[in-house]
Design an enzyme around this catalytic site. Structure first.
Site, mmCIF file in Angstrom:
data_model
loop_
_atom_site.group_PDB
_atom_site.id
_atom_site.type_symbol
_atom_site.label_atom_id
_atom_site.label_comp_id
_atom_site.label_asym_id
_atom_site.label_seq_id
_atom_site.Cartn_x
_atom_site.Cartn_y
_atom_site.Cartn_z
ATOM 1 N N HIS A 234 4.654 -2.071 4.327
ATOM 2 C CA HIS A 234 5.112 -3.133 3.427
ATOM 3 C C HIS A 234 6.292 -3.895 4.023
ATOM 4 C CE1 HIS A 234 2.685 -2.410 -0.210
ATOM 5 N NE2 HIS A 234 2.625 -1.169 0.269
ATOM 6 N N GLU B 100 7.576 -6.525 2.954
ATOM 7 C CA GLU B 100 8.329 -7.242 1.910
ATOM 8 C C GLU B 100 9.307 -6.353 1.166
ATOM 9 O OE1 GLU B 100 5.610 -4.887 -0.403
ATOM 10 O OE2 GLU B 100 5.336 -5.983 1.470
ATOM 11 N N CYS C 174 -1.434 -3.552 3.461
ATOM 12 C CA CYS C 174 -1.819 -2.296 2.799
ATOM 13 C C CYS C 174 -3.314 -2.262 2.464
ATOM 14 C CB CYS C 174 -0.936 -2.057 1.577
ATOM 15 S SG CYS C 174 -0.911 -0.323 1.060
ATOM 16 N N PHE D 214 -4.934 6.130 2.090
ATOM 17 C CA PHE D 214 -6.103 5.903 2.930
ATOM 18 C C PHE D 214 -5.638 5.262 4.236
ATOM 19 C CE2 PHE D 214 -7.955 6.346 -1.209
ATOM 20 C CZ PHE D 214 -9.236 6.854 -1.010
ATOM 21 N N GLY E 109 -2.674 -2.937 -2.953
ATOM 22 C CA GLY E 109 -3.274 -2.502 -4.206
ATOM 23 C C GLY E 109 -3.676 -1.040 -4.151
ATOM 24 N N GLY F 114 -6.304 2.489 -4.912
ATOM 25 C CA GLY F 114 -7.698 2.909 -4.877
ATOM 26 C C GLY F 114 -8.298 3.015 -3.491
ATOM 27 N N ASN G 145 3.316 3.121 1.424
ATOM 28 C CA ASN G 145 2.811 3.754 0.203
ATOM 29 C C ASN G 145 1.287 3.685 0.216
ATOM 30 O OD1 ASN G 145 2.682 4.958 -2.308
ATOM 31 N ND2 ASN G 145 3.002 3.059 -3.429
#
Length: 243
Positions: A219, A221, A135, A180, A106, A108, A177
């Site tokens: 990731h 997937e 992530c 942080f 996700g 932020g 991706n």
């Protein structure tokens, strides 16, 4: 209009943008209603998309901005997935009687999302359920276990990122991706680092030493893309089998 832009206004907007630090964007993109994933398995060249009709394991996925292809991979492994809002309490999640918990990717600042997510995940860890994070889910898990996160100077974006698997002593080519990262400093002793980036040596995977709880920054997937890390779904399934 007609290709004309107010450059001064656009520059001022950019200067005023506060950045991602302190922004809980997961709440903005998370599902509002609990639902059961009834979509397809991952795409296969010979058959295209195919429905999953088997359910060996029940997973609750906490949605911080989940990608559909993660859900497709769970279908590949014959899992029934119930997707819940990022603010769903541990009590409501446990009432669904899951075999395992998934913490999704996700957007932020993980510390901002962690203001409510950490308590939920702490309560779930106490129940000794297998937990798998990707992530943002990885970052929030690290915070839950006592780690820290920070904004990266240069985020990791795109495919072909080499990651060293410290347990199996091999290299995985990954898609990433994120802006942080989990910090190396003051990492709690109950956390084992399992993966590191070969670009900047940043932490790419962790696990809890005494419970079936693990996560990765990248990731696994990705599809189309490198599929070196699909084994992580199998490891999660194996943890549910053992449990």
């Amino acid at each position: 209009k007609k290709g004309k832009f107010n450059v001064k206004k656009l520059i001022n907007m950019s200067v005023r943008w506060p950045g991602l630090n302190g922004l809980d964007l997961a709440k903005e993109v998370s599902t509002k209603k609990t639902y059961i994933w009834k979509g397809f398995k991952t795409w296969k060249k010979e058959i295209g998309y195919k429905k999953n009709i088997k359910t060996k394991f029940k997973i609750v996925a906490i949605d911080y901005g989940i990608k559909k292809n993660i859900l497709r991979y769970f279908s590949d492994f014959n899992c029934k997935v119930t997707v819940v809002s990022c603010e769903t309490s541990a009590e409501k999640i446990l009432a669904l009687k899951p075999n395992g918990i998934f913490l999704s990717n996700g957007p932020g600042d993980p510390a901002a999302t962690g203001r409510y997510a950490i308590k939920i995940i702490k309560d779930l860890i106490k129940k000794n359920l297998p937990i798998f994070g990707i992530c943002l889910g990885h970052q929030i898990l690290a915070l839950t276990l006592g780690g820290k996160t920070k904004k990266m100077k240069l985020g990791h974006r795109g495919a072909n990122h080499p990651v060293k698997n410290l347990i199996h002593d091999n290299v995985e080519i990954t898609s990433q991706n994120h802006g942080f990262e989990v910090t190396k400093e003051n990492l709690p002793k109950n956390i084992e680092v399992t993966h590191r980036s070969l670009f900047d040596n940043s932490i790419e995977g962790i696990k809890l030493k005494n419970k079936p709880v693990f996560s990765v920054q990248y990731h696994p997937e990705s599809n189309p893309g490198p599929q070196d890390s699909v084994y992580l779904f199998q490891e999660f399934v194996n943890n549910m089998k053992k449990n």
